[in-house]
Scaffold this active site. Structure first.
Site, short mmCIF file in Angstrom:
data_model
loop_
_atom_site.label_atom_id
_atom_site.label_comp_id
_atom_site.label_asym_id
_atom_site.label_seq_id
_atom_site.Cartn_x
_atom_site.Cartn_y
_atom_site.Cartn_z
N LYS A 116 0.91 -1.22 0.07
CA LYS A 116 -0.11 0.05 0.16
C LYS A 116 0.81 1.36 -0.03
O LYS A 116 0.48 2.25 -0.58
CB LYS A 116 -0.84 -0.04 1.28
CG LYS A 116 -2.09 -1.08 1.19
CD LYS A 116 -2.75 -0.92 2.29
CE LYS A 116 -3.72 -2.25 2.54
NZ LYS A 116 -4.80 -2.34 1.72
N GLU A 200 -2.76 6.74 8.18
CA GLU A 200 -3.54 7.46 7.26
C GLU A 200 -4.58 8.41 7.84
O GLU A 200 -4.87 7.93 9.26
CB GLU A 200 -4.37 6.67 6.22
CG GLU A 200 -3.80 6.30 5.04
CD GLU A 200 -4.76 5.41 4.26
OE1 GLU A 200 -5.93 5.30 4.43
OE2 GLU A 200 -4.12 4.91 3.12
N HIS A 235 -14.50 -3.59 8.18
CA HIS A 235 -13.53 -3.23 7.03
C HIS A 235 -14.05 -4.34 5.87
O HIS A 235 -13.28 -4.29 4.99
CB HIS A 235 -12.14 -2.88 7.45
CG HIS A 235 -11.80 -1.93 8.35
ND1 HIS A 235 -12.32 -0.59 8.41
CD2 HIS A 235 -11.13 -2.09 9.47
CE1 HIS A 235 -11.99 -0.17 9.29
NE2 HIS A 235 -11.31 -0.91 10.34
N ARG A 297 -7.18 -7.71 -9.97
CA ARG A 297 -7.76 -8.89 -10.01
C ARG A 297 -9.25 -8.61 -10.43
O ARG A 297 -9.48 -7.48 -10.02
CB ARG A 297 -7.76 -9.85 -8.72
CG ARG A 297 -8.57 -9.33 -7.55
CD ARG A 297 -8.30 -9.92 -6.17
NE ARG A 297 -8.21 -9.33 -4.93
CZ ARG A 297 -9.33 -8.73 -4.47
NH1 ARG A 297 -10.59 -8.79 -4.99
NH2 ARG A 297 -9.18 -7.93 -3.27
P1 ADP Z 1 -7.90 -3.94 2.41
O1 ADP Z 1 -6.61 -4.07 1.84
O2 ADP Z 1 -8.06 -4.85 3.63
O3 ADP Z 1 -9.05 -4.08 1.59
P2 ADP Z 1 -8.21 -0.83 2.73
O4 ADP Z 1 -7.04 -0.01 2.38
O5 ADP Z 1 -8.91 -1.25 1.11
O6 ADP Z 1 -7.67 -2.40 3.22
O7 ADP Z 1 -9.29 -0.46 3.45
C1 ADP Z 1 -10.63 -1.23 3.78
C2 ADP Z 1 -11.62 -0.51 4.47
O8 ADP Z 1 -11.04 0.18 5.42
C3 ADP Z 1 -12.02 0.55 3.51
O9 ADP Z 1 -12.70 -0.05 2.50
C4 ADP Z 1 -12.68 1.49 4.35
O10 ADP Z 1 -13.98 1.17 4.79
C5 ADP Z 1 -11.56 1.58 5.60
N1 ADP Z 1 -10.51 2.81 5.19
C6 ADP Z 1 -9.39 2.49 4.80
N2 ADP Z 1 -8.70 3.64 4.69
C7 ADP Z 1 -9.55 4.57 5.39
C8 ADP Z 1 -9.28 6.01 5.95
N3 ADP Z 1 -8.11 6.52 5.57
N4 ADP Z 1 -10.05 6.39 6.61
C9 ADP Z 1 -11.44 5.81 6.93
N5 ADP Z 1 -11.50 4.49 6.40
C10 ADP Z 1 -10.75 3.94 5.71
P1 ADP Z 2 -12.97 -7.55 -1.84
O1 ADP Z 2 -12.44 -6.13 -1.84
O2 ADP Z 2 -13.01 -8.10 -3.33
O3 ADP Z 2 -13.96 -8.12 -0.94
P2 ADP Z 2 -10.48 -8.56 -0.23
O4 ADP Z 2 -9.28 -7.60 -0.63
O5 ADP Z 2 -11.37 -8.28 0.94
O6 ADP Z 2 -11.66 -8.47 -1.35
O7 ADP Z 2 -10.35 -9.87 -0.18
C1 ADP Z 2 -9.93 -10.73 -1.21
C2 ADP Z 2 -11.12 -11.74 -1.57
O8 ADP Z 2 -10.55 -13.07 -1.77
C3 ADP Z 2 -12.21 -11.86 -0.62
O9 ADP Z 2 -13.33 -11.53 -1.18
C4 ADP Z 2 -12.33 -13.08 0.06
O10 ADP Z 2 -13.44 -13.46 0.06
C5 ADP Z 2 -11.50 -13.86 -0.91
N1 ADP Z 2 -10.84 -14.88 -0.37
C6 ADP Z 2 -10.23 -14.65 0.81
N2 ADP Z 2 -9.50 -15.98 1.29
C7 ADP Z 2 -10.14 -16.70 0.28
C8 ADP Z 2 -10.20 -18.13 0.33
N3 ADP Z 2 -9.36 -18.72 1.41
N4 ADP Z 2 -10.83 -19.08 -0.48
C9 ADP Z 2 -11.68 -18.16 -1.45
N5 ADP Z 2 -11.50 -16.64 -1.41
C10 ADP Z 2 -10.94 -16.31 -0.43
MG MG Z 3 -9.52 -2.83 0.06
#
Ligand code: ADP
Ligand code: ADP
Ligand code: MG
Length: 622
Positions: A116, A200, A235, A297
């Protein structure tokens, strides 16, 4: 065009990919673990190869076994789905090194966006607005804290290698920073093998807005508009929709252009998603939307984009991977209608959303909408993998119509004995604030009280159970409890719901759920919930359930197998008078109150039809 495809994934996404491949005349190969051998995706693929035991580390994540399976089956290409190896740059390279086509993001893009902090730095260079914060090398706790103090609280500590909502800590006060950092680093080290973090600014009124992008090998990059994934729990996305509520054309143009710019900056090819966080405390505004991360992806929630654009994104992936240009130009893409997707999970909302794995003795998913599911009735939710049962996807001309459709779809889900979040989803989709578009990432937590169902049956559930247990027909009451209720009296019945026994007054206007026999249990399905119920028996009722005129009527056609009393006998309430055998079950007919057997129309061996008056007890004081 490739002619054969191995799918290095399982469950719903494997089935989803098979569906499109079949439509395009591409032969499919499934790989699966031991425990998945009977899963629908294995059966539906043209060929299947077992690649090891249940744990993903020993099967779905073992690159060599997957490459071997591709070789053995002569597959030309590999689609990684989402999760597992989909964002693994080494695997992408290994696939290509083996002379196979990789239906995923290029290894260099995966690497550029994989961490990130590096991704954010790259986006700053590309001129994409990023969430304000600290993304430097210096990981000294004192330095990190000084940066957090500078940014201003609340802040969000994020694992640079994080994903799936893990490795994040919101910190509200300077004095809490040190502890939160330690716990975040611990989780990051154990989940991602990398304890580095970034900080952040925690965005207020946060909405998760993401843009679907697509690139090809000919230098084209387009976007397929935005999705709103603000309905999250811890989240993690729960309900996603497209387009985003309250998005005006200018803001959409700005965020979608930023997404295309981001994709171009990493020479993106294939399906990808640029995630943004928006400060929507005063509505969506172009200058308050910042880049958060890129997912290199196909995304879980891609169907809502397919629904509003009329495109098949897996087909796009296969065409692009085969070297074709993008099927549409930007000008040829437009938004049509409103789509929503809910993730139906095997989990128990009333029990802290703990996963609920096990057999799917009953699994009925709504018809008439798109349902992407990896499991079927008679199968199971395995503890080894993601506990998602299905994605419920609805499309409608307007947002309120889509929300109503989604609420209805979730309410119609019938699953047992695995517990699900169906009722929770139904409530969320029907929530007035959700329907009005007042969503942000805190929505679920804020409204937990009204969204999370209770474990104790409510009065409405008891009513529904009583109604559902009452058989159809004019004299339903009699058929239910075996004697004629006093017409003038209140009709009450003893029902047992989830082990709670209650005396319920029948309200003819109450909602009736659907009653189903599942295994040895009777289940009441209502509004996405499942309640084990016990049909009241005659002896229950005789024990005080109903007010009766003393006439005992055959509740169903049967044979009298015992008569314990004669006319004129004095009997006490609950005393067994005779026994009827019906449908292979013995049913004792009991005295509804103390009295005298005034009439007896039954003899052992006699066949009786339903509704026959077998005996009548006259009250003692009569
Ligand atoms: P991940 O890789 O686990 O998806 P993200 O960086 O996409 O992590 O963040 C996941 C979620 O966390 C976001 O969809 C949002 O709801 C919350 N989030 C992330 N960054 C922030 C931020 N700077 N302020 C508020 N909420 C945040
Ligand atoms: P998204 O933003 O699409 O929800 P995330 O970054 O939160 O994706 O996570 C990656 C995706 O991969 C998730 O939707 C989760 O359900 C899927 N995933 C994670 N672990 C597994 C697993 N063991 N088998 C199948 N799918 C998985
Ligand atoms: Mg994310």
């Amino acid at each position: 065009m490739i002619r054969s495809l191995l799918i290095a994934n399982r469950g719903e996404i494997a089935r989803r990919i098979i569906r499109t491949a079949r439509k395009m005349g591409i032969r499919t190969v499934a790989v699966h673990s031991d425990v998945d051998a009977a899963m629908p995706f294995v059966r539906e693929a043209d060929e299947a190869v077992c690649i090891g035991p249940a744990p993903a580390r020993e099967s779905y994540l073992v690159q060599a076994k997957i490459l071997e399976a591709a070789k053995a089956t002569g597959a030309e290409a590999i689609h990684p789905g989402y999760g597992f190896l989909s964002e693994n740059a080494e695997f992408a390279e290994a696939v290509e090194a083996a002379g196979l086509v990789w239906v995923g993001a290029p290894a260099h893009s995966i690497r550029a966006m994989g961490l990130k902090d590096a991704a954010k730095k790259l986006m700053v260079e590309a001129g994409v607005p990023v969430t304000p914060g600290y993304m430097g090398e210096d990981q000294d706790p004192a330095h990190l804290k000084a940066e957090a103090d500078r940014i201003g609280y609340p802040v969000l500590i994020k694992a640079v290698a994080g994903g799936g909502g893990k490795g994040m800590r919101k910190v509200d006060r300077s004095e809490d920073f040190a502890d939160a950092l330690l716990s975040c680093q611990r989780e990051a080290a154990s989940s991602f093998g990398d304890d580095r973090v970034l900080i952040e600014k925690y965005i207020l009124g946060p909405r998760h807005i993401e843009v679907q992008v697509f690139g090809d090998r000919h230098g084209h990059v387009v976007h397929l508009f935005e999705r709103d994934c603000s309905l999250q729990r811890r989240h993690q996305k729960v309900i996603e929709e497209a387009p985003a509520p309250g998005m005006d054309d200018a803001t959409r143009a700005a965020v979608c252009e930023a997404a295309v710019k981001a994709a171009r900056a990493v020479d993106y090819v294939g399906a990808g998603t640029i995630e943004f966080i928006a400060d929507a405390s005063e509505g969506l505004r172009a200058d308050r939307i910042w880049f958060m991360e890129m997912n290199t992806r196909l995304q879980v929630e891609h169907p809502v984009t397919e629904a509003i654009t009329g495109q098949d994104l897996v087909e796009w992936q296969l065409r692009v991977a085969s070297g074709e240009p993008l099927p549409r130009t930007q000008d040829q893409l437009s938004i049509n209608g409103w789509a929503m997707e809910a993730r139906l999970y095997a989990e128990n909302p009333s029990n802290g959303f703990l996963p609920s794995t096990g057999p799917l003795t009953r699994l009925r998913l709504p018809r008439g909408i798109r349902v992407d599911s990896g499991v079927e009735e008679g199968g199971e939710v395995s503890p080894y993998y993601d506990p998602m049962i299905a994605k419920l996807i609805v499309t409608a001309p307007s947002r309120p119509a889509a929300a109503a459709k989604l609420a209805q779809a979730a309410a119609r889900v019938e699953v047992w004995p695995v517990r699900t979040n169906a009722a929770f989803l139904a409530r969320a989709a029907a929530d007035p604030d959700f329907v009005a578009g007042r969503v942000d990432t805190g929505f679920i937590e804020r409204h937990a009280d009204r969204l999370v169902p209770t474990t104790e049956p409510s009065a409405a559930i008891e009513q529904a159970a009583a109604r559902a247990l009452l058989p159809e027909g004019s004299d339903a009451w009699t058929r239910l409890i075996g004697f004629r209720a006093n017409a003038a009296a209140e009709r009450r019945v003893e029902v047992e719901v989830a082990g709670h026994s209650r005396l319920v007054a029948i309200d003819d206007g109450a909602a009736g759920g659907k009653l189903r026999a599942v295994g040895s249990e009777t289940l009441l399905f209502l509004d996405g919930e499942a309640w084990p119920v016990e049909a009241p028996r005659a002896d229950h009722a005789g024990g005080g359930g109903a007010v009766s005129d003393g006439a005992l009527l055959a509740p169903m056609p049967g044979k009298v197998i015992a008569v314990d009393v004669s006319e004129g006998d004095t009997v006490t309430k609950g005393q067994k008078l005779l026994v009827l055998e019906a449908m292979k079950m013995e049913q004792a007919m009991l005295a509804p109150f103390d009295g005298v057997v005034a009439e007896l129309n039954a003899s052992v061996g006699g066949q009786v039809s339903e509704g026959t008056m077998l005996a009548r007890v006259a009250k003692a004081e009569d």
